[in-house]
Design a protein around this motif. Sequence first.
Motif, PDB file in Angstrom:
ATOM      1  N   MET A   1     -15.808 -31.184  18.683  1.00 11.52           N
ATOM      2  CA  MET A   1     -14.674 -32.095  18.717  1.00 11.52           C
ATOM      3  C   MET A   1     -13.423 -31.417  19.269  1.00 11.52           C
ATOM      4  SD  MET A   1     -15.235 -35.151  17.281  1.00 11.52           S
ATOM      5  CE  MET A   1     -13.760 -35.619  16.381  1.00 11.52           C
ATOM      6  N   VAL A   2     -13.449 -30.113  19.273  1.00  7.76           N
ATOM      7  CA  VAL A   2     -12.232 -29.353  19.540  1.00  7.76           C
ATOM      8  C   VAL A   2     -11.615 -29.749  20.868  1.00  7.76           C
ATOM      9  CG1 VAL A   2     -11.303 -27.069  19.999  1.00  7.76           C
ATOM     10  CG2 VAL A   2     -12.885 -27.409  18.114  1.00  7.76           C
ATOM     11  N   GLU A   3     -12.465 -29.841  21.870  1.00  9.90           N
ATOM     12  CA  GLU A   3     -11.921 -30.053  23.205  1.00  9.90           C
ATOM     13  C   GLU A   3     -11.172 -31.380  23.278  1.00  9.90           C
ATOM     14  OE1 GLU A   3     -13.613 -29.441  27.661  1.00  9.90           O
ATOM     15  OE2 GLU A   3     -14.831 -28.847  25.951  1.00  9.90           O
TER      16      GLU A   3
ATOM     17  N   GLY B   1      -5.905 -34.283  23.338  1.00  7.68           N
ATOM     18  CA  GLY B   1      -4.932 -35.148  22.676  1.00  7.68           C
ATOM     19  C   GLY B   1      -3.637 -34.390  22.431  1.00  7.68           C
ATOM     20  N   VAL B   2      -3.774 -33.164  21.961  1.00  7.62           N
ATOM     21  CA  VAL B   2      -2.598 -32.351  21.660  1.00  7.62           C
ATOM     22  C   VAL B   2      -1.793 -32.135  22.932  1.00  7.62           C
ATOM     23  CG1 VAL B   2      -1.836 -30.068  20.971  1.00  7.62           C
ATOM     24  CG2 VAL B   2      -3.625 -31.233  19.673  1.00  7.62           C
TER      25      VAL B   2
ATOM     26  N   VAL C   1      -6.972 -29.944  15.136  1.00  5.73           N
ATOM     27  CA  VAL C   1      -7.670 -29.025  16.040  1.00  5.73           C
ATOM     28  C   VAL C   1      -8.145 -27.805  15.272  1.00  5.73           C
ATOM     29  CG1 VAL C   1      -7.428 -27.507  18.018  1.00  5.73           C
ATOM     30  CG2 VAL C   1      -6.438 -29.778  18.076  1.00  5.73           C
ATOM     31  N   ILE C   2      -7.246 -27.278  14.450  1.00  5.87           N
ATOM     32  CA  ILE C   2      -7.605 -26.066  13.685  1.00  5.87           C
ATOM     33  C   ILE C   2      -8.790 -26.357  12.785  1.00  5.87           C
ATOM     34  CG2 ILE C   2      -6.824 -24.473  11.919  1.00  5.87           C
ATOM     35  CD1 ILE C   2      -4.015 -24.812  13.159  1.00  5.87           C
TER      36      ILE C   2
ATOM     37  N   GLN D   1       2.069 -32.141  15.273  1.00  4.09           N
ATOM     38  CA  GLN D   1       1.703 -31.219  14.185  1.00  4.09           C
ATOM     39  C   GLN D   1       0.360 -31.602  13.582  1.00  4.09           C
ATOM     40  OE1 GLN D   1       4.945 -31.238  11.504  1.00  4.09           O
ATOM     41  NE2 GLN D   1       5.351 -29.058  11.755  1.00  4.09           N
ATOM     42  N   LYS D   2       0.241 -32.895  13.307  1.00  5.67           N
ATOM     43  CA  LYS D   2      -1.009 -33.388  12.723  1.00  5.67           C
ATOM     44  C   LYS D   2      -2.181 -33.083  13.635  1.00  5.67           C
ATOM     45  CE  LYS D   2       0.105 -37.138   9.618  1.00  5.67           C
ATOM     46  NZ  LYS D   2       0.304 -38.587   9.590  1.00  5.67           N
TER      47      LYS D   2
END
Lengths: 350, 844
Positions: B633-635, B640-641, B623-624, B617-618
């Motif tokens: 950083m998103v990728e 990680g997610v 990511v959001i 969740q974190k």
Amino acid sequence: MALLRISSPHTHRALGTGAVMRTVVLATLPGLAVLTYFFGVGSLHNVLLASITAMGFEAAVMKLRGRPVWFYLRDCSALVTGVLLGLALPPYCPWWLVVLGSGVAIVLAKQLYGGMGFNPFNPAMVAYVVLLISFPLHMSQWAAPLDIGGQTPGVVQALQQIWLGTSIDGYTAATPLDTVKQNSGLMLNDLYLQDPVLSAGQFVGAGWEWANLAFLVGGAYLLYRRIFTWHAPVAMLASLSIMAFLFYDGGSSTSGGSVLFHLFSGATMLGAFFIVTDPVSSAVSTRGRLIYGAAIGVLIYVIRIWGNYPDGIAFAVLLMNFAAPFIDYYTLPRTYGHKKSERATRKVDQ
Amino acid sequence: MELIKVWDIPGGVHPPENKTQSLLEPLGPLAIAPQLILPVSQHIGAPAKPIVEVGDQVLGGQVIAEADGVFSANVHAPTSGRIAAIVEHTVPHPSGMTDLCIILDTDGKDDWTPLSPWEDYAERNKDDLLARIRESGIAGLGGAGFPAAVKLNPRANHPIDTLIINGTECEPYITADDVLMRERAQEVIAGTQILAQLLNQPERVVIGVEDNKPEAIAALRKAAEGSAIQVVSFPTKYPSGGEKQLIQILTGREVPAGQIPAAIGVVCQNVGTTAAIYRAVRFGEPLVKRITTVVGEALQTQRNIEVLFGTPVNFVLEQHGYQHKKASRLVMGGPMMGFSLPDLSVPVVKTTNCLLAPSKKELPPPEPAMACIRCGMCAEACPVELLPQQLFWYAQAEDLEKLETHNLFDCIECGACSYVCPSHIPLVQYYRAAKGEIRQHRIDKEKSDRSRRRFEFRQDRIAKEEAEKEAKRLARKKAAEEAKKKLAEQKANTPAEPKPAAVSTQDTDKQRAKLERLLASAHERLKKAEQPLAEEATDEQAEKQAASIKQAQLKVSDAQKKLDAFIASQGENNRQASSTEANDPVAAAIERAKAKQTMSPEEKLRNSVESLQKRLQKAEQKVIEAKDNKPDMVEALQQGVDKLKDKLSAAQNELAELTPAAAAPATPANATPDVAQAAIERAKAKLAMSPEEKLRSSLESLYKRLEKAEQKAAGAKQEDSDKAEALQQGVERLKEKIASTQKELAEATLSTVAEETPQDPATSDAASLAIEKAKAKAAAMATMSASDKLRNQVDSLQARLEKAQARLEKAEQENDDNIDAFRTGVSKLEEKLATARDQLAELT
């Protein structure tokens, strides 16, 4: 085709500040002439010295402030201050007294407040009061008028007295205001018979009555030229007359002197037309100037009769200079389309 | 001749009149200029709207720009020709600004549209006359350019008893009105009669003329013979011709501050306007020309001319021998209130009463300003009895409040104070600037006041809501405390103390976790030690390796022992504790804890699943956030997610495998496996829910954005802004986005509903059953209508809500730590249910 963009109005009346000031100086000349006639060259010397030093101080300060010297000297306001101070100082007073006076007037009372238009107090009167408090002896010795001394001090004598301090014998005499103030026990009529200055005069006192008349003439000329409005001087003379009338008590030994006595002795006319009318330090509206002038008249009488000094023009004027902004707040004229005149202190919704 | 009383105005000045030089030559016409520049705004009020196109042929007298509302005036073509352009052009204005102008190339033929003269104008009714005046585009020719028809149609609560025709012309140099009154006195009188008729024949009809125009007065008096019109002359003084001043001179009345003359029963019109009204009413002539004084020593010819509007100033000046080098400036209007022109290309307009081209000797450049000596000459000159020196003082100090208490806004900017000022201070300029500043200040103030009110209102609302919430919270707390008290009373009768037990449970949990970690790390180390050995290895290294492996193994076994010993001791303790008070809920909790300990592998897995979920969740949140803030950083975060998700699913699988095994040996009375199962299911549901919730919130925000965008678009459309189209496109795009989001949401909801099917606690193989059910439901959903889907959703939500509420109640009784979380869960569910119901209602 580019054109010069100037905002309206495009036309202008010829009368400028310099011209106004020069007219004022011109109007003092009759008074100066009479003083010189009756009391000798002392007053003339005072006026010349005070004018020159006042302009010198003005120029020096302008230089220090980095302003164009000639542009500001041209408005002649320093000249007017110098002339008025010179007229107010006793004839044959030492030269340093005059120089100190004009220095105080220009540097302290005028330029330190921001120069022309920003001085809250009349510069000449500030200087006069400073000298009067600091050097009471020098400031209270007025020359005897021509009618009783037989002759006025010569030019050489005068210059020696002024510049070298070699005193002239017995050239002084008590002024009419002094005489009446010091009177104890004599009825006014008797006093007039006994006192040399008073008895030598036609209706008030030798020399003084004519000097005051001459200043009245000069003032009338300024009124005619519409340099100032009649309100302040007339109010001052009127209130002084009323005070004198109220406390005349028929000429007893404690009498303050007649209305005529107060109008034509001391510096009454000089004050009324050349000091009270100083626009910078006075109230601005018509009603305000009536109040301002009247209050000065009352104060003059109060100081003359119940105060410590024989004449009170300078103190009265300075006191009312304090009050001028206050008077202004409550004497706004009624503007077109408004039901009543407002106070400048009212709150507005902005 | 009857003697008519006139009043004096305060102040005023007597500048040199300079009116003779332009009167030496007779009034002359001016040739038609090759090009006319016609501003659409030659009056006070809304600019007229052009109704011709570039290239149109127009006739003289044809309307080329239509009045936009009542406070506006038509613009007519002054002669025939072709519309060359409709562009921004410098117009006569003190600021030198540009404005929309219709450029007319004249053809010199001066063909006119047919006019319709009214012989019988005296019999026409008021509305017809007013319409005709409005139609003719007549604006005040005196200087302000106020639309004449508006003034002549006063409000019903303003009965008019005095009509004043202003022939004062107090400005120096200007003689345009003088010439008009001399040469066209009949027209002025006839126009005056029309105005009197329009105003229901007021008691007094006065034409006011300064006594420096004896010929004009004589001509007017002659023309007015036999009528009720008074021609009044009064001493010349500037600014007698100001509307307010003239009213004061002729009636002794003052227009109250901030009001119009009609408020005191007076209407005032300029003589030029009056004559123009006559020509419009009688002959149908629109206003296309006027008399203008062309004067100044920079001109060879000084005279009055009748000039078409739009004629460029340089064309006029050329005809009068203008010498640019000689001129000190060029003024439109008089020397007191006129403004200097930025260049010579500006046109003559309706309000141009004078073109003044003075030589440098005539009007020298202004002298440098000196300090104000407060001489009071300005106060003596002020016609409205202000204290200009004080205004100047406060204007310099920018003391806006004092400026207003000194009635700055009653200043008519006549310039008398500047004219007399011995220090040459441009006072009027200071007042204009100060007025502008105060106006701006007022606008700003209003704006900030509005937003402050809004803010305060909002604060109030929030405070109220907070107070309500607080009250509710307090009530609940009280209820909980009472429940607790009751419980304590109950407990007082029993010897055991539940609390320390609970604490010890927590402590043992921690201790155990520690030991477990120790074991895990030992295992890890062992694994590491073993690794390099499998690959290339020298003898020495191998020995070392072997030693370290042994050490690691020892450690592992040590840790294992410790853990076992601990678990054993705990089991002892718990058994002891459990022997007391079986009825108590706290005891039940201990029971549960005990059960947990006996099921350590499953428990472990469940723990790890939960922690993984939390981490996931974190990570998703991150990511959001990153999407908004740090796109680069998103990728990395997404990866990680994904990893976390993998781990989670692996853990869940393991757990699923374990659960039946664990459930099987459990006694039927023991509910633990089911509880665990339910938790797992819930966790799963949550996991599945999170994208849906996300979608829903994004959908909501999209709806909001759409609403705003639509509002904006509508607003822009109303204002006819060019932004409207762009805004509309934005709305379209938003709608598309919403549609796609809705689709996604529908899909997501489907899966959620499938997973959220209420669990049967009695079923041992809950997971498989759930999957079974979900499959069935998905199949059903596929064939279901939208409303059915929603109905299902509502039902399931209701079930969930009931459950949640039950849980909450229990939690409240137990005073559980999670009570708040439960509560928010319930309220969320309630909200969801409400929205679902709404949607359903909308659908059905």
